[in-house]
Design a protein around this motif. Sequence first.
Motif, short mmCIF file in Angstrom:
data_model
loop_
_atom_site.label_atom_id
_atom_site.label_comp_id
_atom_site.label_asym_id
_atom_site.label_seq_id
_atom_site.Cartn_x
_atom_site.Cartn_y
_atom_site.Cartn_z
N SER A 135 1.18 -1.53 -0.09
CA SER A 135 -0.73 0.38 0.03
C SER A 135 1.20 1.22 -0.16
N ARG A 136 0.61 2.37 -0.75
CA ARG A 136 1.10 3.32 -1.08
C ARG A 136 0.49 4.59 -0.87
N GLY A 137 -0.47 4.57 -0.21
CA GLY A 137 -1.64 5.57 0.05
C GLY A 137 -1.82 5.65 1.74
N ARG A 138 -2.85 5.65 2.24
CA ARG A 138 -2.65 6.50 3.60
C ARG A 138 -2.91 5.03 4.53
N ILE A 139 -1.10 4.32 4.40
CA ILE A 139 -1.10 3.59 5.03
C ILE A 139 -0.81 3.68 6.54
N ALA A 140 -0.65 4.15 7.30
CA ALA A 140 -0.39 4.43 8.17
C ALA A 140 -1.18 4.53 9.17
N ALA A 141 -2.96 4.74 8.59
CA ALA A 141 -3.76 5.06 9.71
C ALA A 141 -5.08 3.86 8.76
N SER A 142 -4.84 3.14 7.70
CA SER A 142 -5.38 1.40 7.25
C SER A 142 -4.59 0.53 8.01
N ILE A 143 -3.17 0.07 8.21
CA ILE A 143 -2.08 -0.86 8.57
C ILE A 143 -2.54 -1.11 9.27
N ALA A 144 -2.43 0.19 10.68
CA ALA A 144 -2.61 -0.41 11.91
C ALA A 144 -3.83 -1.24 12.66
N ARG A 145 -4.81 -1.22 11.43
CA ARG A 145 -6.77 -1.75 11.99
C ARG A 145 -6.66 -2.93 11.34
N VAL A 146 -5.91 -3.29 9.99
CA VAL A 146 -6.35 -4.29 9.03
C VAL A 146 -4.94 -5.46 9.36
N HIS A 147 -3.74 -4.66 9.05
CA HIS A 147 -2.68 -5.40 9.10
C HIS A 147 -2.29 -6.93 10.22
N PRO A 148 -2.99 -7.00 11.70
CA PRO A 148 -2.12 -7.83 12.20
C PRO A 148 -3.73 -9.46 11.87
N ARG A 149 -4.91 -9.02 11.39
CA ARG A 149 -5.84 -10.16 10.81
C ARG A 149 -5.51 -10.64 9.43
N THR A 150 -4.74 -9.62 8.21
CA THR A 150 -5.03 -9.69 7.69
C THR A 150 -3.29 -10.91 7.03
N LEU A 151 -2.16 -9.86 7.55
CA LEU A 151 -1.56 -10.68 7.35
C LEU A 151 -0.93 -12.12 8.84
N GLU A 152 -1.87 -11.99 10.11
CA GLU A 152 -1.39 -13.55 10.68
C GLU A 152 -2.40 -14.99 9.69
N ARG A 153 -3.71 -14.13 9.47
CA ARG A 153 -3.96 -15.32 9.17
C ARG A 153 -3.68 -16.12 7.63
N ALA A 154 -3.20 -15.06 6.79
CA ALA A 154 -2.85 -15.03 5.48
C ALA A 154 -1.32 -16.43 5.63
N ALA A 155 -0.65 -15.54 7.40
CA ALA A 155 0.46 -16.78 7.24
C ALA A 155 -0.27 -18.21 8.30
N ALA A 156 -1.06 -18.18 8.74
CA ALA A 156 -1.37 -19.80 8.67
C ALA A 156 -1.82 -20.33 8.46
N ALA A 157 -3.46 -19.91 6.67
CA ALA A 157 -3.27 -20.67 5.44
C ALA A 157 -2.45 -21.25 5.24
N ALA A 158 -1.56 -19.90 4.56
CA ALA A 158 0.28 -20.57 4.36
C ALA A 158 1.13 -22.33 5.07
N THR A 159 1.01 -21.89 5.51
CA THR A 159 1.76 -22.77 6.52
C THR A 159 0.63 -24.06 7.32
N GLU A 160 -0.74 -23.69 6.78
CA GLU A 160 -1.94 -25.17 6.74
C GLU A 160 -1.26 -26.60 6.96
N TRP A 161 -0.73 -26.63 5.61
CA TRP A 161 -0.39 -27.83 4.63
C TRP A 161 0.69 -28.63 5.92
N GLY A 162 -0.46 -30.09 5.81
CA GLY A 162 -0.08 -31.39 6.87
C GLY A 162 1.23 -32.20 6.49
#
Length: 394
Positions: free
Chosen positions: A363-390
Amino acid sequence: MRTAVVVGAGIGGLAAAGALARSGWKVTLLERDDRLRPGRAALVLWPNGVRALRALGLAAGLDGISTPVPPAGIRRPDGSWLVPPAALATTGDLGSPPVVVHREDLHDAFIAGLGDQVDVRGGIAVQSARVRRDRPAVGDGRVMFEADLIVAADGPDSAIRRRLAPATTFASAGFAAWRAVIPWYRVPELPAGLPAHGELLGFGQRFAYASLGERGSAGGSTRGGISWVATVPGALRPEPPAGQLALLRRWFAGWHEPVTQLLETTEAEDLVQEPVGELTPLPDTFGPVAGAGGYALVGDAAHAMPHHLAQGASLALEDVATLQTVLAGGAVPAALQEYNRLRRPRILRVLQQSRKAAAVLQSRGRIAASIARVHPRTLERAAAAATEWGGPTG
């Protein structure tokens, strides 16, 4: 004895050649360089990548050459918290943390696992693939190499994939990335209280760093130091490495320590520049059949994607572990169909999560305002899905 030709001696190619040889195949490994060369930077293995190494019998000794990288939060360029460590720690449980390992150490482990059934041939740049005969074959313009199975591990610009899936191309994401490892004797003393790994995020720019072992003792590795990766908007830079390093120092000037300190102690020969992009569209199949044999696309040759989730090496190892398992079941054509059935949905899920992560990290726009709200949920869920391979069958 069944025969295989593996094209490309990167992470996926070396792992595939060794896995097939240990399974009783006679393997020819083709590499465009005149000899097998390890990469000069480090890479991250997530829990799924470590599980794939175990499935391949290559995880022995990993603890001695790798360093865990637990969540450390994300800072803004001025050092203030964008996402504090506590926010990441409470948004999901990935099990064991990812580990960082020098490519040379992993390369050495894979070379040791090749065995005496692998015929290594350097200086061969594969340019063509034959798909209309009873058995698959690839050639460099002088010699054709025929086998029951061809493994395409020749990267995002794969010549084999271009022949088998001509509609698929590598599309730039509009970013370039650099990696480097600074050996301990050049690493500056980090300020007291600063963790040995971390990540900083600005307007489209990203800088992450991690320790390879501890200063004065790199565990089982003789290649300890600080590994870092930097991502900036724009195309690949044409300047020589010294010019690229000067640009990086200018682009990240004033960023919170240790960014500027690490860049100042980096030397031009440490730099490895990489494109950031993805294959689009994905090939229709990762296992094209050719007569009684066929092709297996693995790693970036099958599904190159931006490194936002740092899953490139782990996904390649998943591919190889899955391929080894399905080939144990019988005929090559049926095994390749099963390989595609198992891998394609998995890759589509990870690609979807990678795109969600990109929406935050690039993101190159208003990153400071939005990422603090979105980042933990988005990236943690993305990482969890990526590592789910059993494992190789799921």
